[in-house]
Write a protein that holds these residues in place. Sequence first.
Motif, PDB file in Angstrom:
ATOM      1  N   ILE A 262      66.322  13.478  16.241  1.00 24.60           N
ATOM      2  CA  ILE A 262      66.886  14.363  17.534  1.00 24.60           C
ATOM      3  C   ILE A 262      67.279  15.646  16.881  1.00 24.60           C
ATOM      4  N   PRO A 263      67.689  15.808  15.516  1.00 25.12           N
ATOM      5  CA  PRO A 263      67.828  17.337  15.214  1.00 25.12           C
ATOM      6  C   PRO A 263      66.594  17.914  14.925  1.00 25.12           C
ATOM      7  N   GLY A 264      65.325  16.992  14.792  1.00 25.34           N
ATOM      8  CA  GLY A 264      64.162  17.623  14.547  1.00 25.34           C
ATOM      9  C   GLY A 264      63.649  18.464  15.735  1.00 25.34           C
ATOM     10  N   ILE A 265      63.677  17.453  17.061  1.00 24.32           N
ATOM     11  CA  ILE A 265      63.649  18.055  18.380  1.00 24.32           C
ATOM     12  C   ILE A 265      64.159  19.329  18.602  1.00 24.32           C
ATOM     13  N   ALA A 266      65.569  19.473  18.147  1.00 24.85           N
ATOM     14  CA  ALA A 266      66.444  20.506  18.143  1.00 24.85           C
ATOM     15  C   ALA A 266      65.984  21.863  17.503  1.00 24.85           C
ATOM     16  N   ILE A 267      65.379  21.600  16.416  1.00 24.46           N
ATOM     17  CA  ILE A 267      64.496  22.680  15.816  1.00 24.46           C
ATOM     18  C   ILE A 267      63.357  23.153  16.273  1.00 24.46           C
ATOM     19  N   ILE A 268      62.733  22.125  16.916  1.00 24.05           N
ATOM     20  CA  ILE A 268      61.359  22.467  17.361  1.00 24.05           C
ATOM     21  C   ILE A 268      61.630  23.227  18.622  1.00 24.05           C
ATOM     22  N   LEU A 269      62.401  23.104  19.350  1.00 28.92           N
ATOM     23  CA  LEU A 269      62.645  23.791  20.845  1.00 28.92           C
ATOM     24  C   LEU A 269      63.449  25.146  20.516  1.00 28.92           C
ATOM     25  N   THR A 270      64.052  25.157  19.372  1.00 28.00           N
ATOM     26  CA  THR A 270      64.789  26.367  19.009  1.00 28.00           C
ATOM     27  C   THR A 270      63.596  27.335  18.553  1.00 28.00           C
ATOM     28  N   VAL A 271      62.770  26.926  17.603  1.00 24.12           N
ATOM     29  CA  VAL A 271      61.711  27.683  17.082  1.00 24.12           C
ATOM     30  C   VAL A 271      60.724  28.055  18.151  1.00 24.12           C
ATOM     31  N   LEU A 272      60.545  26.981  19.163  1.00 18.76           N
ATOM     32  CA  LEU A 272      59.634  27.607  20.308  1.00 18.76           C
ATOM     33  C   LEU A 272      60.197  28.621  21.224  1.00 18.76           C
ATOM     34  N   SER A 273      61.459  28.656  21.362  1.00 13.53           N
ATOM     35  CA  SER A 273      62.293  29.548  22.368  1.00 13.53           C
ATOM     36  C   SER A 273      62.074  31.031  21.382  1.00 13.53           C
ATOM     37  N   PHE A 274      62.156  30.906  20.203  1.00 14.16           N
ATOM     38  CA  PHE A 274      62.166  32.506  19.557  1.00 14.16           C
ATOM     39  C   PHE A 274      60.715  32.871  19.693  1.00 14.16           C
ATOM     40  N   SER A 275      59.604  32.060  19.374  1.00 12.92           N
ATOM     41  CA  SER A 275      58.417  32.231  19.470  1.00 12.92           C
ATOM     42  C   SER A 275      58.187  32.917  21.121  1.00 12.92           C
ATOM     43  N   LEU A 276      58.575  32.348  22.081  1.00 10.50           N
ATOM     44  CA  LEU A 276      58.091  32.737  23.470  1.00 10.50           C
ATOM     45  C   LEU A 276      59.011  34.001  23.853  1.00 10.50           C
ATOM     46  N   LEU A 277      60.456  34.076  23.236  1.00 13.11           N
ATOM     47  CA  LEU A 277      60.975  35.184  23.170  1.00 13.11           C
ATOM     48  C   LEU A 277      60.321  36.268  22.747  1.00 13.11           C
ATOM     49  N   GLY A 278      59.978  36.181  21.674  1.00 10.81           N
ATOM     50  CA  GLY A 278      59.100  37.264  20.858  1.00 10.81           C
ATOM     51  C   GLY A 278      57.936  37.928  21.530  1.00 10.81           C
ATOM     52  N   GLU A 279      57.053  36.766  22.175  1.00 11.09           N
ATOM     53  CA  GLU A 279      56.099  37.188  23.183  1.00 11.09           C
ATOM     54  C   GLU A 279      56.730  37.832  24.339  1.00 11.09           C
ATOM     55  N   GLY A 280      57.701  37.584  25.047  1.00  8.99           N
ATOM     56  CA  GLY A 280      58.173  38.398  26.095  1.00  8.99           C
ATOM     57  C   GLY A 280      58.489  39.670  25.949  1.00  8.99           C
ATOM     58  N   LEU A 281      59.094  39.680  24.682  1.00  5.29           N
ATOM     59  CA  LEU A 281      59.520  41.012  24.431  1.00  5.29           C
ATOM     60  C   LEU A 281      58.623  42.078  23.972  1.00  5.29           C
ATOM     61  N   ASN A 282      57.503  41.579  23.374  1.00  9.95           N
ATOM     62  CA  ASN A 282      56.414  42.394  23.302  1.00  9.95           C
ATOM     63  C   ASN A 282      55.703  42.845  24.493  1.00  9.95           C
ATOM     64  N   ASP A 283      55.581  41.928  25.422  1.00 10.71           N
ATOM     65  CA  ASP A 283      55.342  42.584  26.842  1.00 10.71           C
ATOM     66  C   ASP A 283      56.195  43.360  27.254  1.00 10.71           C
ATOM     67  N   ALA A 284      57.559  43.145  27.205  1.00  9.68           N
ATOM     68  CA  ALA A 284      58.265  44.196  27.966  1.00  9.68           C
ATOM     69  C   ALA A 284      58.599  45.413  27.446  1.00  9.68           C
ATOM     70  N   LEU A 285      58.490  45.571  26.074  1.00 14.06           N
ATOM     71  CA  LEU A 285      58.554  46.533  25.164  1.00 14.06           C
ATOM     72  C   LEU A 285      57.261  47.254  25.061  1.00 14.06           C
ATOM     73  N   ASN A 286      56.232  46.669  24.962  1.00 12.76           N
ATOM     74  CA  ASN A 286      54.975  47.366  24.689  1.00 12.76           C
ATOM     75  C   ASN A 286      53.716  47.031  25.925  1.00 12.76           C
ATOM     76  N   PRO A 287      54.086  47.359  27.285  1.00  9.67           N
ATOM     77  CA  PRO A 287      53.420  47.009  28.192  1.00  9.67           C
ATOM     78  C   PRO A 287      51.965  47.443  28.133  1.00  9.67           C
ATOM     79  N   ARG A 288      51.552  48.398  27.380  1.00 12.82           N
ATOM     80  CA  ARG A 288      50.197  49.101  27.468  1.00 12.82           C
ATOM     81  C   ARG A 288      49.203  48.021  26.537  1.00 12.82           C
ATOM     82  N   GLN A 289      49.796  47.343  25.841  1.00 11.53           N
ATOM     83  CA  GLN A 289      49.286  46.618  24.744  1.00 11.53           C
ATOM     84  C   GLN A 289      48.766  45.217  25.320  1.00 11.53           C
ATOM     85  N   LYS A 290      49.414  45.024  26.655  1.00 13.46           N
ATOM     86  CA  LYS A 290      48.956  43.445  27.288  1.00 13.46           C
ATOM     87  C   LYS A 290      47.966  43.928  28.183  1.00 13.46           C
ATOM     88  N   LYS A 291      46.988  43.006  27.932  1.00 12.31           N
ATOM     89  CA  LYS A 291      45.736  43.109  28.725  1.00 12.31           C
ATOM     90  C   LYS A 291      45.723  42.792  30.075  1.00 12.31           C
TER      91      LYS A 291
END
Length: 291
Positions: A262-291
């Motif tokens: 159960i805590p392992g799943i919590a860690i996985i989902l939290t780390v996944l959320s940060f990874s996806l957040l970073g991807e979204g921030l990169n697209d939003a802050l650097n729109p020219r880099q997105k293909k």
Amino acid sequence: MTLADTDIAPPEPPRYVMFWRRYRRNRAAVLGLFLFAIVIIMALTAGIIDPGDPLRRAGEPLTPPFVNWDTPLGTDQLGRDVLSGVFYGARISLLIGVAATLVAILIGVVIGALSGYFGGWVDDVLMRFTEAFQTIPNFVLLLTLVAIMGSKIEWITIAIGIVSWTAPARMVRAEFMSLRGREFVDAARNLGVSNSAIIFREILPNALPPIVVYASVIMALSILMESALAFLSLGDPNYASWGNMIGQGRAVLRSAPYCAVIPGIAIILTVLSFSLLGEGLNDALNPRQKK
């Protein structure tokens, strides 16, 4: 009369509106924001939804999930409530992630800014210092620092920040080297603006987008490193963290796997959320880099 007849262009929407429009185009990033919001809610409501102390006995040891609704996610081998531990663990994990990220970004920005702005022997000295840190694996250096400073949560957080600053430093250095020759920097120099003001008021705001994106990576790595320390029984036992729960649950992994899963799943989902957040921030802050 139409808008085209008047030759008046419609006003541009505010920057935050444009940012959100670019961000929500990435569905994975929206999912990451949703998962991150759940973790935030868990951290804020720890002690409200589940008022029990996560370090105190709440029932019979090793009660399976969904058997006793006073402890819906079951209890560990000491009778502590797993649900309470998960909620309080969200608070501790987020605090560690945010604080360690601030330490890493602060050190990285200072060293990278000085190196990239001044160049020459300053760049050589600071980059050799950075490379010396990078020759040692991060987790090995973290173990060494924790062994020296102790296992209190404050020292663990600082140690994680210390081993995580090298990548932000190199990133900031590259941004400063590309920006220090721009016209607005030359204009500031001609006006007699001090070097510190040019670094922190003129160049740094323009170098922030990649730093903000990479901060999400550091937060995810910070949570993973704290969990790894706790799994090795090097975490702070005075706090309920997801890593401590996994480390203590490994003793009953065969008979009561939920204590670690159960805590392992919590860690996985939290780390996944940060990874996806970073991807979204990169697209939003650097729109020219997105293909």
